[in-house]
Scaffold this motif. Structure first.
Motif, PDB file in Angstrom:
ATOM      1  N   UNK A  99       0.834  -1.208   0.000  1.00 16.62           N
ATOM      2  CA  UNK A  99       0.000   0.000   0.000  1.00 16.62           C
ATOM      3  C   UNK A  99       0.869   1.258   0.000  1.00 16.62           C
ATOM      4  N   UNK A 100       1.949   1.199   0.782  1.00 19.11           N
ATOM      5  CA  UNK A 100       2.782   2.394   0.944  1.00 19.11           C
ATOM      6  C   UNK A 100       4.085   2.372   0.183  1.00 19.11           C
ATOM      7  N   UNK A 101       4.148   1.641  -0.931  1.00 18.75           N
ATOM      8  CA  UNK A 101       5.392   1.522  -1.691  1.00 18.75           C
ATOM      9  C   UNK A 101       6.051   2.876  -1.969  1.00 18.75           C
ATOM     10  N   UNK A 102       5.340   3.855  -2.529  1.00 17.42           N
ATOM     11  CA  UNK A 102       6.006   5.149  -2.802  1.00 17.42           C
ATOM     12  C   UNK A 102       6.449   5.844  -1.513  1.00 17.42           C
ATOM     13  N   UNK A 103       5.650   5.714  -0.440  1.00 13.67           N
ATOM     14  CA  UNK A 103       5.989   6.353   0.828  1.00 13.67           C
ATOM     15  C   UNK A 103       7.289   5.785   1.391  1.00 13.67           C
ATOM     16  N   UNK A 104       7.342   4.456   1.483  1.00 16.52           N
ATOM     17  CA  UNK A 104       8.468   3.824   2.152  1.00 16.52           C
ATOM     18  C   UNK A 104       9.737   3.837   1.299  1.00 16.52           C
ATOM     19  N   UNK A 105       9.593   3.840  -0.008  1.00 13.59           N
ATOM     20  CA  UNK A 105      10.778   3.949  -0.842  1.00 13.59           C
ATOM     21  C   UNK A 105      11.407   5.324  -0.671  1.00 13.59           C
ATOM     22  N   UNK A 106      10.561   6.352  -0.606  1.00 12.83           N
ATOM     23  CA  UNK A 106      11.082   7.710  -0.380  1.00 12.83           C
ATOM     24  C   UNK A 106      11.729   7.817   0.998  1.00 12.83           C
ATOM     25  N   UNK A 107      11.103   7.201   2.011  1.00 17.67           N
ATOM     26  CA  UNK A 107      11.662   7.221   3.366  1.00 17.67           C
ATOM     27  C   UNK A 107      13.014   6.510   3.394  1.00 17.67           C
ATOM     28  N   UNK A 108      13.086   5.353   2.740  1.00 16.65           N
ATOM     29  CA  UNK A 108      14.333   4.591   2.692  1.00 16.65           C
ATOM     30  C   UNK A 108      15.435   5.382   1.996  1.00 16.65           C
ATOM     31  N   UNK A 109      15.094   6.068   0.915  1.00 18.91           N
ATOM     32  CA  UNK A 109      16.076   6.897   0.215  1.00 18.91           C
ATOM     33  C   UNK A 109      16.578   8.017   1.117  1.00 18.91           C
ATOM     34  N   UNK A 110      15.672   8.594   1.923  1.00 15.80           N
ATOM     35  CA  UNK A 110      16.065   9.677   2.827  1.00 15.80           C
ATOM     36  C   UNK A 110      17.021   9.165   3.901  1.00 15.80           C
TER      37      UNK A 110
END
Length: 261
Positions: A99-110
């Motif tokens: 559900x949160x793929x875009x959210x968590x990928x951005x968080x991981x990149x940060x």
């Protein structure tokens, strides 16, 4: 044992990172809240329906005398609910990450960005990333289901089934929970499922040190929601450790030291 402690250290460090970056913490809560509502309804239904399900599944015991009928069915009701919780711990993460793929990928990149060094990017379109995540999650869940059925059957063994088997269940949950969470960072590094599993097997104790306490915490209602952003952050830090080239410094770096922005 040092790897076990190091894995737990990355879990703590991830939570500290998330709570120290308020905007990203709130950003990471949204998918977990959506998934929580779905799972709360499913577990409530299981709680109300477990008795009827066990009665339907054990017609051969209808004529048993007391206390054997109650003992059998009450034990099975407990096992059904424990099995449901076992699956919920694993699938909650998979569904939340999907559900949160875009959210968590951005968080991981940060997290990668604030920790310094290379910030890998998959370069894949969103639909492709979602497809890979869903496909790999299904493969992991099949493995988990097989372990779950085996552990469920072993739960009938007197004493062992009520002591050793639950411990093994949380170890299995923690291990695959770690796989799901590190997949966010490792997929950005171009690693497919087979390679990720090989990597995790090489540092099994560290993976268990990270995943088992998290699996235990996820059993507590609402805790999974608030720990999810930090779990993704900690898994990214763990992934950085697992993929780091061998250090020439004989002194191991402490996973408890939080690098400042």
């Amino acid at each position: 044992m040092s790897d076990l402690g190091a894995g737990f250290g990355y879990l703590i460090k991830g939570q500290r990172w998330a709570f120290g970056h308020g905007r990203w913490f709130g950003f990471g809560l949204l998918p977990a809240l959506i998934t929580l509502v779905l799972y709360a309804g499913a577990l409530t239904g299981l709680g109300y329906g477990a008795d009827d399900f066990v009665s339907w599944a054990t017609p051969f015991a209808d004529d048993w005398s007391s206390p054997w009928l109650g003992l059998l069915r009450n034990t099975l009701v407990v096992l059904v609910f424990v099995f449901g919780m076992f699956l919920a711990v694993i699938t909650f993460t998979a569904v939340t990450l999907l559900v949160g793929q875009p959210f968590y990928e951005s968080l991981s990149e940060e997290v990668d960005r604030t920790e310094g060094g290379e910030v890998p990017e998959s370069g894949l379109p969103l639909w492709r990333e979602l497809w890979i995540s869903a496909r790999d999650s299904v493969r992991i869940l099949v493995r988990v289901a097989l372990y779950g059925v085996l552990l469920f059957a072993l739960g009938f063994i007197p004493v062992v089934g009520q002591t050793v088997i639950p411990v093994l269940g949380f170890c299995v949950s923690g291990y695959f929970l770690s796989e799901e969470l590190t997949a966010v960072a490792l997929q950005r590094r171009g690693m497919v499922l087979k390679d990720r599993l090989t990597l995790l097997r090489g540092r099994r104790m560290m993976v268990l040190g990270f995943g088992v306490p998290l699996a235990l915490a996820f059993v507590v209602p609402f805790v999974a929601v608030f720990l999810m952003p930090g779990a993704v952050a900690g898994a990214t830090l763990l992934a950085r450790e697992l993929t780091a080239p061998p250090s020439t410094d004989p002194r191991p770096a402490s996973p408890y030291t939080l690098q400042k922005d």
